[in-house]
Design an enzyme around this catalytic site. Structure first.
Site, PDB file in Angstrom:
ATOM      1  N   SER A 123       0.826  -1.211   0.000  1.00  0.00           N
ATOM      2  CA  SER A 123       0.000   0.000   0.000  1.00  0.00           C
ATOM      3  C   SER A 123       0.859   1.259   0.000  1.00  0.00           C
ATOM      4  CB  SER A 123      -0.873   0.046   1.256  1.00  0.00           C
ATOM      5  OG  SER A 123      -1.669  -1.089   1.358  1.00  0.00           O
ATOM      6  N   HIS A 144      -2.319  -3.144  -6.469  1.00  0.00           N
ATOM      7  CA  HIS A 144      -2.813  -2.926  -5.105  1.00  0.00           C
ATOM      8  C   HIS A 144      -4.274  -3.349  -4.956  1.00  0.00           C
ATOM      9  CE1 HIS A 144      -3.905   0.036  -1.694  1.00  0.00           C
ATOM     10  NE2 HIS A 144      -3.210  -0.959  -1.173  1.00  0.00           N
ATOM     11  N   GLU A 156      -5.652  -1.047  -7.803  1.00  0.00           N
ATOM     12  CA  GLU A 156      -4.872   0.050  -8.385  1.00  0.00           C
ATOM     13  C   GLU A 156      -3.605  -0.528  -9.021  1.00  0.00           C
ATOM     14  OE1 GLU A 156      -6.040   3.672  -5.319  1.00  0.00           O
ATOM     15  OE2 GLU A 156      -4.525   2.227  -4.682  1.00  0.00           O
ATOM     16  N   ASN A 195      -6.579   6.001  -1.450  1.00  0.00           N
ATOM     17  CA  ASN A 195      -6.199   6.386  -0.086  1.00  0.00           C
ATOM     18  C   ASN A 195      -5.896   7.876   0.014  1.00  0.00           C
ATOM     19  OD1 ASN A 195      -6.690   3.955   1.114  1.00  0.00           O
ATOM     20  ND2 ASN A 195      -4.630   3.161   0.795  1.00  0.00           N
TER      21      ASN A 195
END
Ligand SMILES: NC(=O)c1ccc[n+]([C@@H]2O[C@H](COP(=O)([O-])OP(=O)(O)OC[C@H]3O[C@@H](n4cnc5c(N)ncnc54)[C@H](O)[C@@H]3O)[C@@H](O)[C@H]2O)c1
Length: 233
Positions: A123, A144, A156, A195
């Site tokens: 991440s 991801h 992602e 995020n």
């Protein structure tokens, strides 16, 4: 290389992310070998396969045959070389520790076939920090998945400057075959795409709370019922 050349997927790490990524790939038709340094985690992941597949059959989401075939496509081994020697695509999901990932990618690079793409599910550690541990930096990227990987649709695919267009294209095509929704992140920014958005929402929620604009409960409600965020900001 193209997407049809991807048949065997190796997953490194059988923790929160790794065991679910492995099982998802097996359900979607890939041969999966998952490895972990912990025998306990391997056993837990192996047991989970049986429990999960049985539950899916009970709920009518998979037929008995589909469950049996998925079970036959997934195996677990403590040996890294066994796990990656026939891999077309490797997904690393070990602890978030740079030195660990560097050592692992250097080892995998020596053990996996030269055509294999090496992805990290990290991440926060961008693949440009890892790629130079291998002799194939153009094939090393972040892919991801979100937690829980069996459920969450978004993946992602992060294309750092060293990643070839072919690698990014194949990674995105693999996500399609896995019935995921991929987004192409064209720069290695911290937090990638979602995020970063969540961070801003979280900061705004905090600010509104501090300013007395609304209660925690109401800020949560707004995010859950207005924006469809299941857990609030
Ligand atoms: N948990 C999340 O919500 C989440 C979401 C997206 C991405 N990620 C990323 O996925 C990766 C894994 O996270 P996690 O939550 O699954 O961690 P975890 O702690 O649940 O699992 C990590 C696993 O790696 C194993 N491991 C450690 N060293 C190893 C080695 N050398 N070889 C093989 N296995 C080894 C551990 O035994 C453990 O089972 C991290 O990079 C994290 O940033 C996590």
């Amino acid at each position: 290389m193209n997407i049809d050349d991807i048949k065997n997927i190796s997953v490194i790490g059988a923790g929160n992310m790794g065991h679910q990524i492995s099982l998802h790939c097996a359900i979607k038709g890939y041969n999966v070998t998952c490895t972990d340094v912990s025998e306990k985690m391997l056993k837990k992941a192996d047991d989970f396969v049986d429990t999960y597949l049985a539950g899916r059959v009970e709920k009518g989401k998979l037929t008995q045959d589909q469950a049996r075939e998925a079970r036959a496509r997934i195996c677990f081994t403590p040996d890294l070389e066994t796990a990656v020697k026939d891999a077309d695509f490797v997904i690393e999901a070990v602890l978030e520790v740079l030195d660990l990932k560097l050592k692992l990618f250097a080892d995998i690079d020596k053990m996996a076939p030269p055509h294999a793409i090496l992805a990290t599910n990290s991440s926060a550690i961008v693949s440009s920090k890892i790629a130079d541990a291998t002799d194939r930096p153009e094939k090393v990227l972040n892919v991801h998945f979100f937690n829980p990987a069996l459920v969450m649709k978004l993946v992602e695919v992060v294309q750092g400057p060293h990643v070839s267009d072919e690698t990014a294209r194949i990674a995105m095509a693999l996500c399609d075959r896995l019935d995921k929704v991929s987004v192409h992140v064209k720069k290695e920014v911290s937090g990638f795409l979602l995020n970063r958005i969540f961070k801003v929402i979280g900061m705004e929620a905090q600010w509104m709370l501090e300013m007395g604009v609304a209660s925690v409960e109401d800020i949560d409600k707004a995010c859950v019922y207005g924006a469809g965020h299941p857990m609030g900001p």
